[in-house]
Design an enzyme around this catalytic site. Structure first.
Site, PDB file in Angstrom:
ATOM      1  CD  GLU A 160      -2.645   1.210   2.624  1.00 20.83           C
ATOM      2  OE1 GLU A 160      -3.041   0.096   3.040  1.00 20.83           O
ATOM      3  OE2 GLU A 160      -2.919   2.286   3.202  1.00 20.83           O
ATOM      4  CD  GLU A 165      -3.334   7.258   5.450  1.00 23.23           C
ATOM      5  OE1 GLU A 165      -4.332   6.768   6.007  1.00 23.23           O
ATOM      6  OE2 GLU A 165      -2.164   6.872   5.656  1.00 23.23           O
TER       7      GLU A 165
END
Length: 282
Positions: A160, A165
Site C-alpha cells: 500500500e 492521508e
C-alpha cells in the site's frame, strides 16, 4: 465558474489535537537532499480532469460499497455509497461528500472510488490536485493498493502506498506512508508534511509520488519532502511488484482520527480537480 477558486469554506473554530499521525507510523529516516533519486515522468498515460458533470467516468472509476469488514479494517463509521449525494462531478471537480445521516445501520455516509480492474500500473508519477475537508473524525486519502491477484494475495503483502492521508482536526499537516509485510498499520513507514501559513482545507494542493524500482519520492506542490527505499523498511520491499490501482476516499472515524465530536460540521467535502498518471518517456 472557476473550478479552482469558487468554493468557500465556512469560518470555523480551529481546535488542535495531539500530533496523532506522528504516533501512528514510523518516521522514515531519509532526508530530502541531493543524494535522492529524482526521475522525470513526462508521458501522460491516464488523466481524469472531471470536466463532465454527473457520475464519475465509469471507464476509470468503480466504487467500494458498504461498511467493509471491521469498518474497512480500521473501525471506520461510514457507509460508502455511489449515490450522487456522496459522489458527483460538478463544475470541473469531483466532489466526495461525507454526511451525518442514518443509512443502512451506519450514522455517516461517504464514498470510496477506485480504479481496480480499470486502470492499474507499476511505477510512474501519480498526482492529484485536491482541497481537503476539515473537522475531527474526518480521514480523507489518495492512495494506491497492490492488486490482490483475484484474492490469492492479502494485505499487507500486496503493498500500500499512501500518497496523501490527513486527519481533519490538523488542517496544516498531511503525511505519506507505505505499508508492507512487517511495517503495516501502526508500524507503517512515512513522514508528515506541514504547510507554513496555509491550510489544506482552504485551497487546492497537488499531492504526488514518483515511483520507480527501489524508491518512492513524495511531493506536495512539487516539493520533494521524502524518499522511501528498501533500506528504510524493516521487511520485504513489495513495491517492485505490480500493478497497483488508485483509491480516493473520505472516511469518517476510525483508528487514526477517532470519531467526530460536537465541533465537527457536516456535510464535509473533498474536492478533486484532477488525477493524472505519467510514465517515463523512452
Amino acid at each position: 465558474m472557476n473550478k479552482k477558486h469558487t468554493y468557500k469554506m465556512r469560518t470555523k473554530t480551529l481546535f488542535l489535537m495531539s500530533f496523532l499521525m506522528i504516533s501512528f507510523f514510523v518516521i522514515s529516516s531519509c532526508e530530502t537532499d541531493e543524494t535522492q533519486t529524482v526521475a522525470t515522468f513526462t508521458e501522460l498515460v491516464m488523466a481524469d480532469e472531471f470536466d463532465t458533470d454527473g457520475a464519475p467516468n465509469s471507464t476509470i472509476w468503480g466504487f467500494d460499497i458498504g461498511t467493509g469488514q471491521n469498518g474497512w479494517g480500521n473501525n471506520e463509521l461510514q457507509y460508502y455509497t455511489d449515490r450522487s449525494e456522496n459522489v458527483t462531478v460538478q463544475n470541473g471537480v469531483l466532489i466526495i461528500t461525507a454526511k451525518e445521516e442514518a443509512f443502512n445501520g451506519a450514522s455517516y455516509t461517504s464514498a470510496r472510488l477506485l480504479t481496480k480492474g480499470k486502470f492499474e500500473q507499476t511505477y510512474g508519477r501519480f498526482e492529484a490536485r485536491i482541497r481537503l475537508p476539515y473537522g475531527k473524525g474526518l480521514w480523507p486519502a489518495f492512495w494506491l493498493l497492490g492488486d490482490d491477484s483475484n484474492g490469492t494475495e492479502v494485505w499487507p503483502q500486496i503493498g500500500e502506498i499512501d500518497i496523501m492521508e490527513y486527519v481533519g482536526s490538523e488542517p496544516t499537516i498531511m503525511f505519506g506512508t507505505v505499508h508492507g509485510p512487517g511495517y503495516s498499520g501502526g508500524q507503517s513507514i512515512g513522514k508528515p508534511y506541514q504547510l507554513e501559513n496555509d491550510r489544506f482545507d482552504t485551497g487546492f494542493h497537488i499531492f504526488g509520488i514518483e515511483w520507480g524500482p527501489d524508491y518512492i519520492n513524495y511531493y506536495v506542490d512539487d516539493i520533494l519532502y521524502n524518499q522511501i527505499t528498501p533500506d528504510d523498511v524493516p521487511g520485504e520491499w513489495v513495491f517492485n511488484r505490480g500493478p497497483f490501482y488508485i483509491i480516493l476516499n473520505v472516511a469518517v472515524g476510525g483508528q487514526l482520527p477517532g470519531a467526530p465530536n460536537a465541533e465537527t460540521v457536516f456535510p464535509q467535502t473533498m474536492l478533486v480537480d484532477y488525477v493524472r498518471v505519467y510514465n517515463r518517456r523512452n
